[in-house]
Design an enzyme around this catalytic site. Sequence first.
Site, short mmCIF file in Angstrom:
data_model
loop_
_atom_site.label_atom_id
_atom_site.label_comp_id
_atom_site.label_asym_id
_atom_site.label_seq_id
_atom_site.Cartn_x
_atom_site.Cartn_y
_atom_site.Cartn_z
N PRO A 89 0.81 -1.22 0.00
CA PRO A 89 0.00 0.00 0.00
C PRO A 89 0.85 1.27 0.00
O PRO A 89 0.38 2.34 -0.32
CB PRO A 89 -0.82 -0.12 1.28
N GLU A 116 0.82 -7.48 9.13
CA GLU A 116 0.98 -6.02 9.07
C GLU A 116 1.99 -5.61 8.00
O GLU A 116 2.24 -4.43 7.81
CB GLU A 116 1.47 -5.49 10.43
N ARG A 154 -1.00 -9.32 -20.64
CA ARG A 154 -1.63 -8.79 -21.86
C ARG A 154 -0.62 -8.10 -22.78
O ARG A 154 -0.81 -8.04 -23.99
CB ARG A 154 -2.71 -7.77 -21.51
N ASP A 169 -5.53 -2.99 -28.81
CA ASP A 169 -6.34 -3.22 -27.62
C ASP A 169 -7.17 -1.96 -27.35
O ASP A 169 -6.63 -0.87 -27.24
CB ASP A 169 -5.37 -3.46 -26.43
C1 LIG Z 1 -3.96 2.03 1.16
C2 LIG Z 1 -4.41 2.26 2.60
C3 LIG Z 1 -5.90 1.92 2.70
C4 LIG Z 1 -4.18 3.72 2.97
C5 LIG Z 1 -3.63 1.32 3.51
C6 LIG Z 1 -2.77 1.84 4.49
C7 LIG Z 1 -2.07 0.95 5.31
C8 LIG Z 1 -2.20 -0.45 5.14
C9 LIG Z 1 -3.05 -0.94 4.15
C10 LIG Z 1 -3.20 -2.40 3.95
O1 LIG Z 1 -4.05 -2.82 3.19
N1 LIG Z 1 -2.33 -3.23 4.60
C11 LIG Z 1 -2.45 -4.68 4.48
C12 LIG Z 1 -1.63 -5.20 3.31
N2 LIG Z 1 -2.08 -4.52 2.12
C13 LIG Z 1 -1.57 -4.76 0.86
O2 LIG Z 1 -0.73 -5.58 0.60
C14 LIG Z 1 -2.10 -3.85 -0.22
C15 LIG Z 1 -3.18 -3.00 0.03
C16 LIG Z 1 -3.65 -2.15 -0.98
C17 LIG Z 1 -3.10 -2.12 -2.26
C18 LIG Z 1 -2.02 -3.00 -2.53
N3 LIG Z 1 -1.30 -3.19 -3.66
O3 LIG Z 1 -0.38 -4.13 -3.41
C19 LIG Z 1 -0.47 -4.57 -2.14
C20 LIG Z 1 -1.52 -3.86 -1.53
C21 LIG Z 1 -0.13 -5.00 3.54
C22 LIG Z 1 0.35 -6.22 4.30
C23 LIG Z 1 -0.73 -7.28 4.17
C24 LIG Z 1 -1.77 -6.71 3.23
C25 LIG Z 1 -3.75 -0.08 3.33
#
Ligand SMILES: CC(C)(C)c1cccc(C(=O)NCC2(NC(=O)c3cccc4nocc34)CCCC2)c1
Length: 246
Positions: A89, A116, A154, A169
């Site tokens: 994220p 986390e 793709r 595309d």
């Molecule tokens: C974005 C916002 C809402 C502000 C926020 C803030 C803090 C934490 C999280 C959150 O979702 N943490 C949990 C995890 N998330 C992701 O991996 C993940 C989430 C979203 C898009 C992604 N693109 O790739 C991986 C992604 C990270 C560790 C386990 C899953 C989300």
Amino acid sequence: MNIGVITIFPEMFESILKSGIVAKAINNNLVSITFSNPRDFAEDNRKTIDEKVFGGGPGMLMMAPPLEKSLKFLKKKLGDDSLVVYVSPQGKKFNNVLSKKVVNNNKIILICGRYEGIDERFIETFVDEEWSIGDYVLTGGELASMVIIDSVTRFIPGALGDKCSVEEDSFENGLLDYPHYTKPRVYNGKAVPDILLNGNHEKILDWRQKQSLGRTWLRRPELLENLALTDKQEKLLSEFIEERKN
Ligand SMILES: CC(C)(C)c1cccc(C(=O)NCC2(NC(=O)c3cccc4nocc34)CCCC2)c1
């Protein structure tokens, strides 16, 4: 194109390995996906890959050592020059531009976080880029990785089949899609726009371009900021805006 994935839930990826464009590309040897599960590299016999977070706070964190061993395993298979991406994220927003970059790099290792997240020292030491698929909370990076793999596949020459290439595309011009219609000709009292039935190819292309431009202007105006519209596109868009006023 060789893809490596570090995940504690490799079975989640069966969906894209069994059906759709990724399965087809794998069968046609256009892409390979190799998995590595940090649990297989955990030092202790309890297979510990996560621990409490220093400084307190809720949840657990993925430890660096098992991730490092997973990465080394994949680098041995794919090559040390693989692009190492932590899907997170905190990453930069994934988009078509990054998709094309991945295809050109040809070797990418995606790391899926759980709990986390992962120990920051692993990111500092081994991660080249952090990519996010969007601003919402997920429980793991696996779904994000599958989105990225679908999008990247793709762009692999031949993956879309010879019928249409990624250039043609319909999503390739950076604009939202125009409305599409098929049979029946009248549905729920609504007829298909005449222009699409009278077969004038030139007029149909103009109508579609106008709809794409107009929809993008209405729903996602920020997408227009990255595009240099041609004079013709500018004209079509102003016609669309004019017609809306009347
Ligand atoms: C974005 C916002 C809402 C502000 C926020 C803030 C803090 C934490 C999280 C959150 O979702 N943490 C949990 C995890 N998330 C992701 O991996 C993940 C989430 C979203 C898009 C992604 N693109 O790739 C991986 C992604 C990270 C560790 C386990 C899953 C989300």
